[in-house]
Design a protein around this motif. Sequence first.
Motif, PDB file in Angstrom:
ATOM      1  N   GLU A 293       0.852  -1.185   0.000  1.00 56.04           N
ATOM      2  CA  GLU A 293       0.000   0.000   0.000  1.00 56.04           C
ATOM      3  C   GLU A 293       0.890   1.237   0.000  1.00 56.04           C
ATOM      4  O   GLU A 293       2.055   1.181   0.401  1.00 56.04           O
ATOM      5  CB  GLU A 293      -0.908   0.002   1.236  1.00 56.04           C
ATOM      6  N   PRO A 294       0.361   2.380  -0.451  1.00 58.37           N
ATOM      7  CA  PRO A 294       1.157   3.616  -0.433  1.00 58.37           C
ATOM      8  C   PRO A 294       1.514   4.027   0.988  1.00 58.37           C
ATOM      9  O   PRO A 294       0.900   3.581   1.966  1.00 58.37           O
ATOM     10  CB  PRO A 294       0.204   4.644  -1.082  1.00 58.37           C
ATOM     11  N   LEU A 295       2.499   4.902   1.095  1.00 58.38           N
ATOM     12  CA  LEU A 295       2.929   5.396   2.395  1.00 58.38           C
ATOM     13  C   LEU A 295       1.783   6.060   3.150  1.00 58.38           C
ATOM     14  O   LEU A 295       1.657   5.928   4.359  1.00 58.38           O
ATOM     15  CB  LEU A 295       4.082   6.396   2.215  1.00 58.38           C
ATOM     16  N   ALA A 296       0.917   6.743   2.417  1.00 61.28           N
ATOM     17  CA  ALA A 296      -0.180   7.472   3.049  1.00 61.28           C
ATOM     18  C   ALA A 296      -1.167   6.553   3.742  1.00 61.28           C
ATOM     19  O   ALA A 296      -1.911   6.979   4.637  1.00 61.28           O
ATOM     20  CB  ALA A 296      -0.918   8.322   2.000  1.00 61.28           C
ATOM     21  N   TYR A 297      -1.179   5.282   3.358  1.00 62.07           N
ATOM     22  CA  TYR A 297      -2.110   4.322   3.953  1.00 62.07           C
ATOM     23  C   TYR A 297      -1.413   3.336   4.881  1.00 62.07           C
ATOM     24  O   TYR A 297      -1.951   2.288   5.205  1.00 62.07           O
ATOM     25  CB  TYR A 297      -2.861   3.570   2.853  1.00 62.07           C
ATOM     26  N   GLY A 298      -0.183   3.673   5.291  1.00 63.02           N
ATOM     27  CA  GLY A 298       0.537   2.833   6.237  1.00 63.02           C
ATOM     28  C   GLY A 298       1.410   1.777   5.613  1.00 63.02           C
ATOM     29  O   GLY A 298       1.991   0.946   6.320  1.00 63.02           O
ATOM     30  N   GLY A 299       1.530   1.779   4.288  1.00 62.81           N
ATOM     31  CA  GLY A 299       2.394   0.819   3.608  1.00 62.81           C
ATOM     32  C   GLY A 299       3.787   1.376   3.394  1.00 62.81           C
ATOM     33  O   GLY A 299       4.128   2.456   3.892  1.00 62.81           O
ATOM     34  N   THR A 300       4.596   0.633   2.653  1.00 61.13           N
ATOM     35  CA  THR A 300       5.962   1.076   2.345  1.00 61.13           C
ATOM     36  C   THR A 300       6.161   1.333   0.860  1.00 61.13           C
ATOM     37  O   THR A 300       7.267   1.621   0.414  1.00 61.13           O
ATOM     38  CB  THR A 300       6.986   0.032   2.824  1.00 61.13           C
ATOM     39  N   ASN A 301       5.094   1.184   0.066  1.00 55.18           N
ATOM     40  CA  ASN A 301       5.114   1.514  -1.362  1.00 55.18           C
ATOM     41  C   ASN A 301       6.180   0.739  -2.135  1.00 55.18           C
ATOM     42  O   ASN A 301       6.784   1.252  -3.068  1.00 55.18           O
ATOM     43  CB  ASN A 301       5.320   3.025  -1.553  1.00 55.18           C
ATOM     44  N   GLN A 302       6.417  -0.522  -1.733  1.00 55.42           N
ATOM     45  CA  GLN A 302       7.421  -1.332  -2.423  1.00 55.42           C
ATOM     46  C   GLN A 302       6.828  -2.164  -3.568  1.00 55.42           C
ATOM     47  O   GLN A 302       7.566  -2.846  -4.280  1.00 55.42           O
ATOM     48  CB  GLN A 302       8.111  -2.272  -1.430  1.00 55.42           C
ATOM     49  N   GLY A 303       5.526  -2.117  -3.723  1.00 60.74           N
ATOM     50  CA  GLY A 303       4.902  -2.880  -4.794  1.00 60.74           C
ATOM     51  C   GLY A 303       3.562  -2.277  -5.160  1.00 60.74           C
ATOM     52  O   GLY A 303       3.084  -1.327  -4.550  1.00 60.74           O
ATOM     53  N   MET A 304       2.950  -2.837  -6.207  1.00 62.78           N
ATOM     54  CA  MET A 304       1.645  -2.360  -6.631  1.00 62.78           C
ATOM     55  C   MET A 304       0.596  -2.676  -5.573  1.00 62.78           C
ATOM     56  O   MET A 304       0.723  -3.624  -4.806  1.00 62.78           O
ATOM     57  CB  MET A 304       1.228  -3.017  -7.950  1.00 62.78           C
ATOM     58  N   THR A 305      -0.463  -1.894  -5.570  1.00 63.70           N
ATOM     59  CA  THR A 305      -1.591  -2.170  -4.695  1.00 63.70           C
ATOM     60  C   THR A 305      -2.375  -3.360  -5.256  1.00 63.70           C
ATOM     61  O   THR A 305      -2.223  -3.716  -6.432  1.00 63.70           O
ATOM     62  CB  THR A 305      -2.525  -0.958  -4.599  1.00 63.70           C
ATOM     63  N   PRO A 306      -3.237  -3.972  -4.453  1.00 61.01           N
ATOM     64  CA  PRO A 306      -4.064  -5.062  -4.981  1.00 61.01           C
ATOM     65  C   PRO A 306      -4.875  -4.647  -6.204  1.00 61.01           C
ATOM     66  O   PRO A 306      -5.001  -5.423  -7.171  1.00 61.01           O
ATOM     67  CB  PRO A 306      -4.959  -5.407  -3.792  1.00 61.01           C
ATOM     68  N   TYR A 307      -5.436  -3.425  -6.183  1.00 63.25           N
ATOM     69  CA  TYR A 307      -6.171  -2.962  -7.356  1.00 63.25           C
ATOM     70  C   TYR A 307      -5.234  -2.757  -8.552  1.00 63.25           C
ATOM     71  O   TYR A 307      -5.632  -2.912  -9.713  1.00 63.25           O
ATOM     72  CB  TYR A 307      -6.925  -1.670  -7.047  1.00 63.25           C
ATOM     73  N   GLY A 308      -3.985  -2.398  -8.268  1.00 72.85           N
ATOM     74  CA  GLY A 308      -3.011  -2.269  -9.345  1.00 72.85           C
ATOM     75  C   GLY A 308      -2.775  -3.598 -10.040  1.00 72.85           C
ATOM     76  O   GLY A 308      -2.660  -3.676 -11.271  1.00 72.85           O
ATOM     77  N   PHE A 309      -2.699  -4.682  -9.245  1.00 70.01           N
ATOM     78  CA  PHE A 309      -2.539  -6.009  -9.832  1.00 70.01           C
ATOM     79  C   PHE A 309      -3.762  -6.379 -10.672  1.00 70.01           C
ATOM     80  O   PHE A 309      -3.642  -6.989 -11.730  1.00 70.01           O
ATOM     81  CB  PHE A 309      -2.331  -7.052  -8.729  1.00 70.01           C
ATOM     82  N   LEU A 310      -4.948  -5.989 -10.199  1.00 71.58           N
ATOM     83  CA  LEU A 310      -6.165  -6.294 -10.942  1.00 71.58           C
ATOM     84  C   LEU A 310      -6.156  -5.583 -12.293  1.00 71.58           C
ATOM     85  O   LEU A 310      -6.451  -6.187 -13.336  1.00 71.58           O
ATOM     86  CB  LEU A 310      -7.384  -5.862 -10.123  1.00 71.58           C
ATOM     87  N   ALA A 311      -5.789  -4.299 -12.293  1.00 71.38           N
ATOM     88  CA  ALA A 311      -5.733  -3.537 -13.537  1.00 71.38           C
ATOM     89  C   ALA A 311      -4.639  -4.066 -14.460  1.00 71.38           C
ATOM     90  O   ALA A 311      -4.811  -4.119 -15.684  1.00 71.38           O
ATOM     91  CB  ALA A 311      -5.507  -2.057 -13.231  1.00 71.38           C
ATOM     92  N   SER A 312      -3.510  -4.470 -13.873  1.00 74.11           N
ATOM     93  CA  SER A 312      -2.419  -4.986 -14.711  1.00 74.11           C
ATOM     94  C   SER A 312      -2.813  -6.296 -15.382  1.00 74.11           C
ATOM     95  O   SER A 312      -2.398  -6.581 -16.510  1.00 74.11           O
ATOM     96  CB  SER A 312      -1.150  -5.179 -13.872  1.00 74.11           C
ATOM     97  N   GLY A 313      -3.626  -7.113 -14.697  1.00 70.09           N
ATOM     98  CA  GLY A 313      -4.099  -8.341 -15.315  1.00 70.09           C
ATOM     99  C   GLY A 313      -4.945  -8.053 -16.541  1.00 70.09           C
ATOM    100  O   GLY A 313      -4.812  -8.721 -17.577  1.00 70.09           O
ATOM    101  N   LEU A 314      -5.814  -7.051 -16.445  1.00 73.77           N
ATOM    102  CA  LEU A 314      -6.628  -6.666 -17.594  1.00 73.77           C
ATOM    103  C   LEU A 314      -5.766  -6.126 -18.720  1.00 73.77           C
ATOM    104  O   LEU A 314      -5.944  -6.495 -19.898  1.00 73.77           O
ATOM    105  CB  LEU A 314      -7.659  -5.618 -17.161  1.00 73.77           C
ATOM    106  N   GLY A 315      -4.801  -5.260 -18.375  1.00 75.86           N
ATOM    107  CA  GLY A 315      -3.941  -4.687 -19.408  1.00 75.86           C
ATOM    108  C   GLY A 315      -3.090  -5.723 -20.102  1.00 75.86           C
ATOM    109  O   GLY A 315      -2.963  -5.724 -21.340  1.00 75.86           O
ATOM    110  N   ALA A 316      -2.485  -6.630 -19.330  1.00 74.19           N
ATOM    111  CA  ALA A 316      -1.620  -7.652 -19.920  1.00 74.19           C
ATOM    112  C   ALA A 316      -2.416  -8.597 -20.818  1.00 74.19           C
ATOM    113  O   ALA A 316      -1.983  -8.948 -21.915  1.00 74.19           O
ATOM    114  CB  ALA A 316      -0.922  -8.434 -18.806  1.00 74.19           C
ATOM    115  N   CYS A 317      -3.581  -9.006 -20.350  1.00 70.61           N
ATOM    116  CA  CYS A 317      -4.408  -9.920 -21.135  1.00 70.61           C
ATOM    117  C   CYS A 317      -4.865  -9.260 -22.433  1.00 70.61           C
ATOM    118  O   CYS A 317      -4.891  -9.888 -23.498  1.00 70.61           O
ATOM    119  CB  CYS A 317      -5.609 -10.369 -20.305  1.00 70.61           C
TER     120      CYS A 317
END
Length: 411
Positions: A293-317
Amino acid sequence: MPIERITFPGHSGDMLSARLDMPDGPHLATALFAHCFTCSKDIPAARRIAARLATMGIAVLRFDFTGLGHSEGEFSNTHFSSNVADLEAAADYLASRSMAPALLIGHSLGGAAVLKAATRITSSKAVVTVGAPYEPDHVSHQFGDAISKISANGQAEVSLAGRPFTIKKSFLEDVSGQNLEPCIRGLKQALLVLHAPKDATVSIDNAARIFEAAKHPKSFVTLDDADHLISEPSDAEYAAEVIASWAGRYLSLTPPAPPPGAPEGIVRVSEADPKGFLQDVNAGPLHHALADEPLAYGGTNQGMTPYGFLASGLGACTSMTIRMYARRKGWPLDHVWVDVSHDKVHARDAEAPAGQKVDTFLRTIHLQGELTDEQRQRLLEIADRCPVHQTLERASVVTTHLSEAVVEGAT
């Protein structure tokens, strides 16, 4: 991931305490980890590296040398040669379980120990050193003025990292008599040297000498601003990622064939940091990513958010589906990329029950090449045949069940 608590006899017969980090899935290879001088198997760097390798299907045995941590024996009676002998005992234990180590990893003086032991652990195919000294005698620099007392009285108490240790003259004599150069030159395994330029305990020139003495295949990777103990989580994570990626090149990590009727694979998401939101995402032993999750939401911003993975699946496919169709038709499509944005809109803006929100994905497709208008329009239509697109548009059912409780440890 399951962790076994085990013990096995060390060089002197004292029982050594160990942890065996096992993969959740197929066991493809085994690594043996040697900790730094006066450290233990449970330091953050050791735990992080073991966890990362386990996600690749590599089991990791990390143990406390004689007289340290939870292992039996007197530390004052040990020396560098006894550490090497403990490593050989650990390798023998693994071999007795049909898990002979293919990868040896050593941190600091443990790195020097694995270089010494590597020629005798014939099952190993790759060796990794982290902040290791070129000469084991380098460790005696930490004893300061106590060296003269040790030489004169046969032993003296030394404070290391705020803890008292008794160092005997036999320890000094043992490390001063070690010469690792023939061992390094004679390595038959691939070598990875990891070192931090600002390491204040073991200077970077030690890594340079180890690298220069070794034959190919060999690799050198800097740990940037990391300290000697790799105490920062981000530095330990980076070291773990490098080792995991590099090791896959030299170890046979081919997973066993799935049983008849098994699905293509399982995507496993496991918590990497219980204090934050960082997740390890693994699709089999060869594909790894980080979710966060982003820093603003308590994460460390080291990877995509879960919704980012969902969107990337649509884009890649979408991109793959378009490429597959254009290739079959022989159309001049030079390059395709897809921009996807995701938003939720209120039900009043869409055909949904009152009070609900629906997910909206805005997909912009970019096509490069000398395509006709008809071809471009056809590829746009083909994009809607993307399986992920169709899955998102259909109603989905998620079935969830709780696995049986796992009890950590076994003796």
